[in-house]
Design a protein around this motif. Structure first.
Motif, short mmCIF file in Angstrom:
data_model
loop_
_atom_site.label_atom_id
_atom_site.label_comp_id
_atom_site.label_asym_id
_atom_site.label_seq_id
_atom_site.Cartn_x
_atom_site.Cartn_y
_atom_site.Cartn_z
N GLN A 193 0.87 -1.18 0.00
CA GLN A 193 0.00 0.00 0.00
C GLN A 193 0.90 1.22 0.00
O GLN A 193 1.91 1.27 0.71
CB GLN A 193 -0.89 0.01 1.25
CG GLN A 193 -1.96 -1.07 1.19
CD GLN A 193 -3.32 -0.58 1.68
OE1 GLN A 193 -3.47 0.51 2.21
NE2 GLN A 193 -4.33 -1.40 1.49
N GLU A 217 -9.30 5.48 4.94
CA GLU A 217 -8.97 4.25 5.65
C GLU A 217 -9.87 3.08 5.22
O GLU A 217 -9.41 1.95 5.05
CB GLU A 217 -9.12 4.48 7.17
CG GLU A 217 -8.66 3.28 7.99
CD GLU A 217 -8.95 3.46 9.47
OE1 GLU A 217 -8.75 4.57 10.00
OE2 GLU A 217 -9.38 2.48 10.10
N ASP A 218 -11.17 3.39 5.01
CA ASP A 218 -12.09 2.31 4.65
C ASP A 218 -11.75 1.70 3.29
O ASP A 218 -11.71 0.49 3.14
CB ASP A 218 -13.53 2.82 4.65
CG ASP A 218 -14.11 2.81 6.06
OD1 ASP A 218 -13.65 1.98 6.88
OD2 ASP A 218 -15.00 3.63 6.34
N GLY A 220 -8.86 1.85 1.80
CA GLY A 220 -7.57 1.18 1.97
C GLY A 220 -7.77 -0.21 2.56
O GLY A 220 -7.15 -1.18 2.13
N ALA A 221 -8.67 -0.30 3.55
CA ALA A 221 -8.93 -1.60 4.18
C ALA A 221 -9.61 -2.55 3.20
O ALA A 221 -9.27 -3.74 3.13
CB ALA A 221 -9.79 -1.40 5.43
N ASP A 222 -10.55 -2.02 2.40
CA ASP A 222 -11.22 -2.86 1.40
C ASP A 222 -10.21 -3.39 0.38
O ASP A 222 -10.27 -4.55 -0.04
CB ASP A 222 -12.31 -2.06 0.67
CG ASP A 222 -13.51 -1.77 1.58
OD1 ASP A 222 -13.63 -2.45 2.63
OD2 ASP A 222 -14.30 -0.87 1.25
N ASP A 225 -8.20 -6.13 1.96
CA ASP A 225 -8.98 -7.38 2.03
C ASP A 225 -9.08 -8.05 0.66
O ASP A 225 -8.90 -9.26 0.53
CB ASP A 225 -10.39 -7.08 2.55
CG ASP A 225 -10.38 -6.75 4.04
OD1 ASP A 225 -9.34 -7.01 4.69
OD2 ASP A 225 -11.39 -6.22 4.54
N PRO A 364 -4.67 -6.40 8.86
CA PRO A 364 -4.58 -4.97 8.53
C PRO A 364 -4.42 -4.07 9.76
O PRO A 364 -4.28 -2.86 9.62
CB PRO A 364 -5.91 -4.68 7.81
CG PRO A 364 -6.83 -5.76 8.23
CD PRO A 364 -5.98 -6.96 8.54
N LEU A 365 -4.42 -4.66 10.95
CA LEU A 365 -4.31 -3.86 12.18
C LEU A 365 -2.99 -4.12 12.89
O LEU A 365 -2.86 -3.84 14.08
CB LEU A 365 -5.48 -4.20 13.10
CG LEU A 365 -6.86 -3.82 12.56
CD1 LEU A 365 -7.95 -4.38 13.44
CD2 LEU A 365 -6.99 -2.30 12.45
N ARG B 549 -9.89 0.11 11.05
CA ARG B 549 -9.89 -0.96 10.06
C ARG B 549 -8.51 -1.26 9.51
O ARG B 549 -8.23 -2.38 9.10
CB ARG B 549 -10.82 -0.59 8.89
CG ARG B 549 -12.29 -0.75 9.24
CD ARG B 549 -13.13 -0.83 8.00
NE ARG B 549 -12.77 -1.93 7.13
CZ ARG B 549 -13.08 -1.99 5.85
NH1 ARG B 549 -13.77 -1.02 5.28
NH2 ARG B 549 -12.70 -3.03 5.12
N LYS B 550 -7.66 -0.23 9.41
CA LYS B 550 -6.36 -0.51 8.82
C LYS B 550 -5.29 0.36 9.47
O LYS B 550 -5.43 1.58 9.55
CB LYS B 550 -6.38 -0.22 7.31
CG LYS B 550 -5.08 -0.63 6.62
CD LYS B 550 -5.13 -0.38 5.12
CE LYS B 550 -4.95 1.07 4.77
NZ LYS B 550 -3.57 1.54 4.84
N ASP B 551 -4.27 -0.27 9.98
CA ASP B 551 -3.11 0.44 10.49
C ASP B 551 -1.95 -0.54 10.41
O ASP B 551 -1.71 -1.33 11.32
CB ASP B 551 -3.36 0.89 11.95
CG ASP B 551 -2.19 1.66 12.50
OD1 ASP B 551 -1.24 1.95 11.74
OD2 ASP B 551 -2.20 1.98 13.71
N VAL B 552 -1.30 -0.50 9.29
CA VAL B 552 -0.24 -1.50 9.08
C VAL B 552 0.85 -0.87 8.22
O VAL B 552 0.56 -0.13 7.28
CB VAL B 552 -0.83 -2.78 8.42
CG1 VAL B 552 -1.54 -2.48 7.12
CG2 VAL B 552 0.25 -3.83 8.20
#
Lengths: 375, 599
Positions: A193, A217-218, A220-222, A225, A364-365, B549-552
């Motif tokens: 990313q 962020e959402d 990016g998370a999608d 995934d 992702p966390l 949701r995302k922190d990497v």
């Protein structure tokens, strides 16, 4: 995977044709490079390191940068030769070189293979023409495809990199691009990313508010995934946060870092970790290329820093690096039982056979999980 | 000692930024009181915070020698006073120590609310007042209009007003001459028993407590045994000096003079401002009337971010109290924040100044809880309790009624912003008492609950009037209202440091706003967090902070291990600035920022 952490050599080549706006690595654009001097300096550093690590079996060599595909193949050959004569080489030593996919560089692939390189990692970065421009890349999509194909003919193992979560990128366009990448790939992909680092061109624009269209962020998370789903379905699951491989195609050199093995770092700004009789030791070399070169020539060492790590440092570093891996880390390194229980309850980590791994939901966390486990 | 006829004692009344400190600097400079090379801006403001914020907090004084046009050399004592309402008590007592005032008004801005409040104190103290129009060199200066305004709004003759520019030095000699010719000389009897007013006192780390006095009658000398008439304490004078503004020893002080002494006094609390000082052996017959002591009106909790700093915080508070008797502190325990202090202040500026000094001068990171006023809780058994902290609210079944303090607020505002000001005051449960015009400006007087003002009223006022309104207030007494305690629950855990008293009719809106604000201020966690406002057991507002949701970190190779480790160390330090409430970490600044309302 063989779980012996191993011993590797990292060689940093600090020069690039141009500086990419997202890159915060130690890279420099230089009009002329004294290749003879650099070749001798790299070999000299290898010999210096071998003096304290000589009894080891060397498993991997990695040429990183900068742009190592700008190195004269003779220099690459000389470095490999110096390593082979300094340490005992393992039977199937992995020798990787990072390459940019311009046609000029692809033209040198055969010579690198002749020098001993058996794996390349190609910096494709994007399969969308406009986005390559936005990322400051000098190659076209066509050149990149050709370079990957050429590499696949010449080297037994080939990986390439893509950067996603780019400006104005949608989930659908990433799905499409990743599908193309999977059809091109032969066993290994690095999917990063986009990260905005301070003191880069993107970082400056970001802090001025002029870097627009970055995914939230959402999204990016999608995208993250989706990346997991597609690579798993294609048989290239993530064995590390951003690295995907079919079984047996993992980058063994990088596994040394994540498994807290030992490595020697040569070249400007290279880091090393060695388990010496006095304890685990972190080393760094001078960052500025010419300063490093002069130090090697005049003082016989490019090293600028040597720190003995405390047992606590070693433990924390092992977790910071190791939790990135699908295989996780040994439970021994984790002391915060309350955090482990809370994170398990939230379904973000799992503990099995004395190892702690991130779950799919936890991946992702990672940073937030590390904060909870280690602070 | 100086002949009474050649002494003039005065203060300067001005609104912030109208040029009081610059004028004082010019007077000091022109008379050569301070050598040119030692001059610095805001000569009389010695605290960093005073210089930074451009305000005066403590009264200060300077003795100036001025050779006047009549050939005589005069002693001019300037007492520089704070302008802000929080420090009004400092102003009132300083005013009692002098006979005249320079009223400095910005010739382009005109009279402001703060000017009004302070000039009325000068009028109350029977001062002769010399109006001075400053910044006359600015293109926007309108001396004629401002003179008219001074006459209309304040009601004093402005025909002889001086027109100056403290910045360029224009008109400063005329100011000095006017002090001599237009302000009265002090009166007093050199042969009468000593009668001196204790004007101020402060703590000096080298000298101990320093006391500023104004001699009314008699003469005081170094070595004299004196008596404080209210406290009855006796001291021998160790050091007698005048301030120029640095201390210069002097043998004696006679009637009309202003100076300082030290006398092995341990803390500022041992001195009472307004007390009368006389000789032990030959006391004066009657004490001066004295002043009302100032009482704190705003309370909040101060807690160390790092619980290990509690002892340091206690030491720092004790040291600050040596110098500021108006600030109170009692130990407090909070379920969430641990050990800290419930502190009382004269107003919000006072609160901010003390908090800044604790953080800066003593290097302690603090969590400040919601400021609260003092409520009067009338119990069914007929007793009354003062409530300083909403967390201590008694069980409602025993409560008969709750009263809250109210203020009389005076706001001066240009016409075009009047609507916005009226709306703001109405929104804050204000009752309009007066509305008059003076030229293009309106003066509105509102009766407002203090709790609607303590937090961000002044910020809001500045914002809705683009900074053109000025505001001042006086305490007005207590009135019953429908007040309730609102609790805030984060992830179902009550956070006592965020609970507050609110009016029932405003509780829903306030609760919603608090929850929305907290949703922005609390960082996302790895799970979703409900944030609720409740009265008793009833939830009146709710927000949900969705899960992270995302922190990497995307890339992490051999060279990054060291960097990651450093980041971890930083995060460990950052964690100390967070407070844990159950599973939720709340950053320290959230406690104060949650209360800032956008409307």
């Amino acid at each position: 995977m063989d779980e012996r952490p191993g011993f590797g050599l990292y060689v940093h080549w600090p020069f690039c044709q141009s500086k990419c706006p997202y890159c915060d690595f130690n890279s420099h654009v230089s009009a002329s490079v004294d290749h003879v001097a650099w070749r001798e300096a790299l070999a000299s550093e290898i010999r210096r390191s071998a003096a304290e690590t000589g009894s080891r079996v060397i498993d991997t060599i990695f040429f990183g940068g900068g742009t190592p595909s700008l190195m004269p193949p003779e220099t690459v050959g000389a470095v490999i030769e110096a390593a082979r004569s300094s340490w005992t080489a393992s039977n199937d030593m992995e020798i990787t070189l990072e390459a940019n996919p311009t046609s000029v560089e692809a033209g040198r692939f055969q010579a690198y293979a002749d020098a001993g390189v058996n794996r390349v990692s190609v910096g494709v970065q994007s399969l969308v023409e406009d986005d390559l421009r936005a990322l400051g890349r000098l190659h076209s999509v066509e050149e990149a495809r050709a370079a990957v194909a050429t590499a696949q003919q010449i080297f037994p193992r080939v990986s390439f990199d893509l950067i996603y979560a780019r400006q104005n990128q949608t989930l659908e366009s990433w799905r499409n691009e990743l599908a193309q990448a999977l059809s091109m790939s032969s066993g290994h992909l690095s999917l990063y990313q986009l990260t905005i680092e301070p003191s880069t061109a993107f970082g400056d624009r970001f802090s001025k508010g002029s870097l627009r269209g970055l995914p939230d962020e959402d999204l990016g998370a999608d995208m993250f995934d989706l990346t997991q789903d597609m690579t798993e379905a294609a048989g290239l699951p993530a064995y590390e946060t951003s690295n995907h491989a079919s079984l047996g195609h993992e980058a063994r050199h990088n596994l040394i870092y994540w498994r807290s093995g030992e490595w020697v770092g040569v070249g400007p700004g290279a880091h090393g970790r060695l388990s010496l009789p006095e304890g685990r030791t972190a080393t760094e070399t001078h960052l500025a290329p010419l300063k490093w070169l002069a130090a090697v020539r005049d003082e016989g060492s490019g090293e600028s820093l040597r720190i003995q790590l405390s047992p606590e440092d070693v433990r924390e570093e092992a977790v910071l690096m190791g939790l990135r891996l699908g295989e996780g880390v040994s439970l021994d390194g984790l002391k915060n039982v309350k955090a482990i229980n809370e994170l398990t309850e939230l379904g973000l980590i799992e503990v099995a056979s004395d190892r702690v791994r991130l779950t799919r939901k936890g991946k992702p966390l990672l940073n937030a999980i590390l904060r909870q486990l280690l602070t | 000692m100086t002949d009474l006829a050649r002494i003039r004692n005065f203060s300067i009344v001005a609104h912030i930024d109208h040029g009081k400190s610059t004028l004082a600097d010019r007077l000091i400079q022109l008379t050569g009181t301070v050598a040119e090379r030692d001059m610095k801006a805001q000569m009389l403001d010695s605290m960093d915070i005073e210089r930074e914020r451009g305000i005066t907090i403590k009264a200060n004084t300077v003795r100036i020698e001025y050779p006047a046009k009549d050939g005589q050399t005069y002693i001019l004592n300037l007492i520089d006073t704070p302008g802000h309402v929080d420090f009004a008590y400092e102003v009132s007592r300083s005013m009692r120590a002098v006979e005249g005032s320079l009223l400095v008004v910005d010739a382009s801005q005109g009279v402001e609310a703060q000017t009004l409040a302070n000039v009325y104190q000068a009028i109350d103290a029977n001062h002769e007042i010399v109006p001075v129009l400053n910044k006359i060199d600015l293109p926007a200066a309108e001396p004629a209009r401002v003179k008219e305004q001074i006459e209309d709004v304040i009601g004093i003759d402005a025909s002889q007003a001086l027109e100056i520019s403290a910045k360029t030095g224009l008109g400063i000699p005329e100011v000095l001459e006017a002090i001599v010719t237009r302000l009265p000389a002090p009166k007093g009897d050199r042969d009468a028993p000593l009668k001196a007013m204790l004007v101020d006192s402060w703590y000096d780390s080298y000298l101990g407590v320093v006391v500023m006095i104004r001699i009314i009658d008699g003469v005081v000398r170094k070595g004299d045994m004196i008596k404080m008439m209210q406290t009855g304490a006796r001291y021998g004078i160790d050091k007698l000096a005048v301030l120029k503004p640095q201390m210069v020893d002097i043998k004696e002080l006679g009637p009309g003079e202003i100076g300082i002494f030290t006398a092995s006094i341990k803390q500022v609390r041992d001195t009472r401002v307004g007390d009368t000082i006389t000789h032990e052996k030959r006391p004066c017959a009657k004490a001066l009337p004295g002043f009302k002591p100032s009482i704190p009106v705003v309370f909040c909790g101060l807690f160390p971010v790092d619980a290990n700093d509690f002892d340091d915080l206690r030491d720092a508070i004790e040291k600050l109290q040596l110098n500021d008797a108006s600030f109170t502190a009692e130990m407090e325990t909070s379920a969430a924040l641990g050990f800290g202090f419930r502190c009382g202040f004269l107003g919000l500026l006072h609160l901010e100044v003390i908090r800044d000094r604790l953080e800066r001068e003593y290097d302690i990171d603090l969590i400040t809880t919601a400021p609260s006023v003092v409520y009067h809780i009338h119990m069914k058994d007929g007793t009354m309790r003062e409530l300083h902290n909403p967390a201590d609210m008694p069980d409602l079944t025993y409560v008969e009624r709750i009263e809250e303090p109210r203020i009389k607020a005076t706001i001066l505002v240009p016409d075009e912003y009047l609507g916005a000001v009226l709306k703001l005051c109405e929104d804050r449960r204000g009752i309009q008492m007066d509305l008059t015009y003076a030229g293009q400006r309106a003066m509105v007087v509102y009766d407002l609950p203090l709790n609607e003002v303590v937090f961000d009223f002044y910020d809001r006022l500045k914002s809705v009037t683009k900074g053109y309104a000025s505001f001042d207030y006086q305490m007005q007494g207590y009135r019953e209202d429908k007040l309730v305690k609102m609790s805030i629950l984060v992830n179902d855990e009550p956070v006592d440091a965020l609970s507050m008293m609110v009016h029932r009719d405003r509780a829903d809106a306030r609760g919603r706003a608090m929850c929305e604000k907290l949703k922005e201020l609390i960082p996302r966690h790895m799970f979703k967090i409900p944030i609720q406002a409740a009265i008793g057991g009833k939830v009146i507002a709710r927000e949900t902070l969705s899960a992270l949701r995302k922190d990497v970190t995307a890339k992490c190779y051999g060279g990054d291990a060291t960097r990651k480790k450093k980041l971890l160390e930083k995060q460990k330090a950052g964690k100390k600035k967070m407070r844990q409430f159950g599973k939720v970490e709340i950053p320290q600044e959230a406690f104060i920022n949650a209360l800032k309302m956008d409307s």
